[in-house]
Design a protein around this motif. Structure first.
Motif, mmCIF file in Angstrom:
data_model
loop_
_atom_site.group_PDB
_atom_site.id
_atom_site.type_symbol
_atom_site.label_atom_id
_atom_site.label_comp_id
_atom_site.label_asym_id
_atom_site.label_seq_id
_atom_site.Cartn_x
_atom_site.Cartn_y
_atom_site.Cartn_z
ATOM 1 N N ALA A 193 0.817 -1.360 -0.177
ATOM 2 C CA ALA A 193 0.107 0.055 0.102
ATOM 3 C C ALA A 193 0.826 1.225 0.111
ATOM 4 C CB ALA A 193 -1.045 -0.157 1.249
ATOM 5 N N GLU A 194 1.854 1.298 0.969
ATOM 6 C CA GLU A 194 2.746 2.412 1.036
ATOM 7 C C GLU A 194 4.037 2.057 0.628
ATOM 8 O OE1 GLU A 194 1.773 5.495 2.016
ATOM 9 O OE2 GLU A 194 -0.087 5.083 2.535
ATOM 10 N N ALA A 195 4.770 3.098 -0.088
ATOM 11 C CA ALA A 195 6.072 2.652 -0.610
ATOM 12 C C ALA A 195 7.019 4.039 -0.566
ATOM 13 C CB ALA A 195 6.048 1.941 -2.000
ATOM 14 N N PHE A 196 8.136 3.677 -0.307
ATOM 15 C CA PHE A 196 9.054 5.141 -0.321
ATOM 16 C C PHE A 196 9.502 5.259 -2.076
ATOM 17 C CE2 PHE A 196 10.435 2.912 3.518
ATOM 18 C CZ PHE A 196 10.096 4.001 4.683
ATOM 19 N N ARG A 197 8.835 6.444 -2.366
ATOM 20 C CA ARG A 197 9.249 7.085 -3.673
ATOM 21 C C ARG A 197 9.649 8.203 -3.873
ATOM 22 N NH1 ARG A 197 4.262 3.892 -4.270
ATOM 23 N NH2 ARG A 197 4.479 2.187 -5.804
ATOM 24 N N GLY A 198 10.452 8.711 -4.662
ATOM 25 C CA GLY A 198 10.995 10.090 -5.025
ATOM 26 C C GLY A 198 12.327 9.956 -4.421
ATOM 27 N N LEU A 257 6.667 5.641 6.902
ATOM 28 C CA LEU A 257 7.040 5.234 8.321
ATOM 29 C C LEU A 257 5.811 5.119 9.440
ATOM 30 C CD1 LEU A 257 10.283 7.494 8.425
ATOM 31 C CD2 LEU A 257 10.159 4.889 8.010
ATOM 32 N N ASN A 258 5.000 6.287 9.413
ATOM 33 C CA ASN A 258 4.011 6.295 10.350
ATOM 34 C C ASN A 258 2.810 5.040 10.005
ATOM 35 O OD1 ASN A 258 4.179 8.348 11.999
ATOM 36 N ND2 ASN A 258 3.999 9.740 10.425
ATOM 37 N N ALA A 259 2.489 4.923 8.904
ATOM 38 C CA ALA A 259 1.645 3.799 8.626
ATOM 39 C C ALA A 259 2.310 2.325 8.844
ATOM 40 C CB ALA A 259 1.632 3.634 6.999
ATOM 41 N N ASP A 260 3.627 2.258 8.760
ATOM 42 C CA ASP A 260 4.295 0.796 9.190
ATOM 43 C C ASP A 260 4.867 0.759 10.497
ATOM 44 O OD1 ASP A 260 4.044 -0.052 6.590
ATOM 45 O OD2 ASP A 260 6.193 0.126 5.964
ATOM 46 N N ALA A 307 8.159 14.236 3.971
ATOM 47 C CA ALA A 307 6.955 14.046 4.454
ATOM 48 C C ALA A 307 6.253 12.755 3.759
ATOM 49 C CB ALA A 307 6.034 15.335 4.181
ATOM 50 N N ALA A 308 6.801 12.782 2.698
ATOM 51 C CA ALA A 308 6.125 11.400 1.666
ATOM 52 C C ALA A 308 6.814 10.113 2.525
ATOM 53 C CB ALA A 308 6.493 11.671 0.420
ATOM 54 N N PHE A 309 7.812 10.136 2.931
ATOM 55 C CA PHE A 309 8.575 9.153 3.813
ATOM 56 C C PHE A 309 8.133 8.929 5.101
ATOM 57 C CE2 PHE A 309 12.866 8.604 1.291
ATOM 58 C CZ PHE A 309 12.148 8.764 -0.050
ATOM 59 N N ARG A 310 7.822 9.937 5.884
ATOM 60 C CA ARG A 310 7.203 10.039 7.193
ATOM 61 C C ARG A 310 5.767 9.290 7.025
ATOM 62 N NH1 ARG A 310 8.799 15.486 7.758
ATOM 63 N NH2 ARG A 310 6.512 16.365 7.677
ATOM 64 N N ALA A 340 7.182 7.863 14.831
ATOM 65 C CA ALA A 340 7.382 6.417 14.044
ATOM 66 C C ALA A 340 9.038 6.165 14.204
ATOM 67 C CB ALA A 340 7.230 6.763 12.735
ATOM 68 N N ARG A 341 9.310 4.812 14.269
ATOM 69 C CA ARG A 341 10.614 4.375 14.343
ATOM 70 C C ARG A 341 11.123 3.818 13.048
ATOM 71 N NH1 ARG A 341 9.112 -0.045 18.657
ATOM 72 N NH2 ARG A 341 7.233 0.130 17.369
ATOM 73 N N LEU A 342 12.283 3.984 12.825
ATOM 74 C CA LEU A 342 12.907 3.400 11.427
ATOM 75 C C LEU A 342 14.243 2.899 12.038
ATOM 76 C CD1 LEU A 342 14.509 6.140 9.422
ATOM 77 C CD2 LEU A 342 13.120 7.024 11.377
#
Length: 167
Positions: A2-7, A29-32, A23-26, A42-44
């Motif tokens: 559903a969510e992916a790191f893009r850009g 991270l929040n969804a996962d 913001a797109a990456f956050r 969110a943790r990474l």
């Protein structure tokens, strides 16, 4: 997925080694990471292992858990598993996104990216999305890698689908 790191994004690294997560990456991270960390962010996981790598790889909490499961599925004691555990698990660190959307780059991560010395001035990081993970480079290193890769005149769409993942 559903969510992916893009850009790709460029962000300043301040004198305290803080960098804003795009913001797109956050959002990924929040969804996962529905449980979030101790401070509510969110943790990474930042993987700085691998001596031939000139980047740090960032995984969402879910992505890091999946990577660990994939490594645990490897043959116990095999040279491949030992190397994967050393470079991808031992040489990694979990960080939490602060309320302002930033993380502090830990010392080993700064060292890997070439920010080991003084960060005063125009230090800049490049974030590059790779669907289930992102790469974090020093800006100059990323741009040099892009320039080198773009010289092969290969249409990337011709590469898609050649190798399908099994399992």
């Amino acid at each position: 997925m559903a969510e992916a790191f893009r850009g790709e994004f460029y962000q300043k690294v301040d004198g305290k080694a803080r960098v804003s997560i795009p913001a797109a990456f956050r959002a990924v991270l929040n969804a996962d990471d529905p449980q979030k960390g101790e401070k509510g962010g969110a943790r990474l996981v930042l993987v700085y292992g691998g001596k031939t790598r000139n980047f740090v790889e960032g995984y969402s909490k879910r992505g890091a858990d999946q990577l660990a499961e994939d490594i645990e599925a490897m043959e116990m004691g095999s040279p491949e598993r030992v190397r994967a555990e050393r470079d991808l698990i031992s040489r990694s660190v979990m960080v939490e996104v602060d309320p302002d959307g930033r993380i502090v780059l830990p010392p080993r991560v700064r060292e890997k990216m070439g920010f080991a010395g003084d960060l005063a001035g125009e230090a800049e990081a490049a974030f590059a999305g790779f669907t289930n993970r992102f790469r974090l480079y020093r800006k100059e290193v990323y741009e040099a890698e892009l320039a080198e890769d773009d010289e092969d005149d290969v249409d990337p769409l011709t590469l898609v689908g050649r190798h399908k993942r099994t399992g």
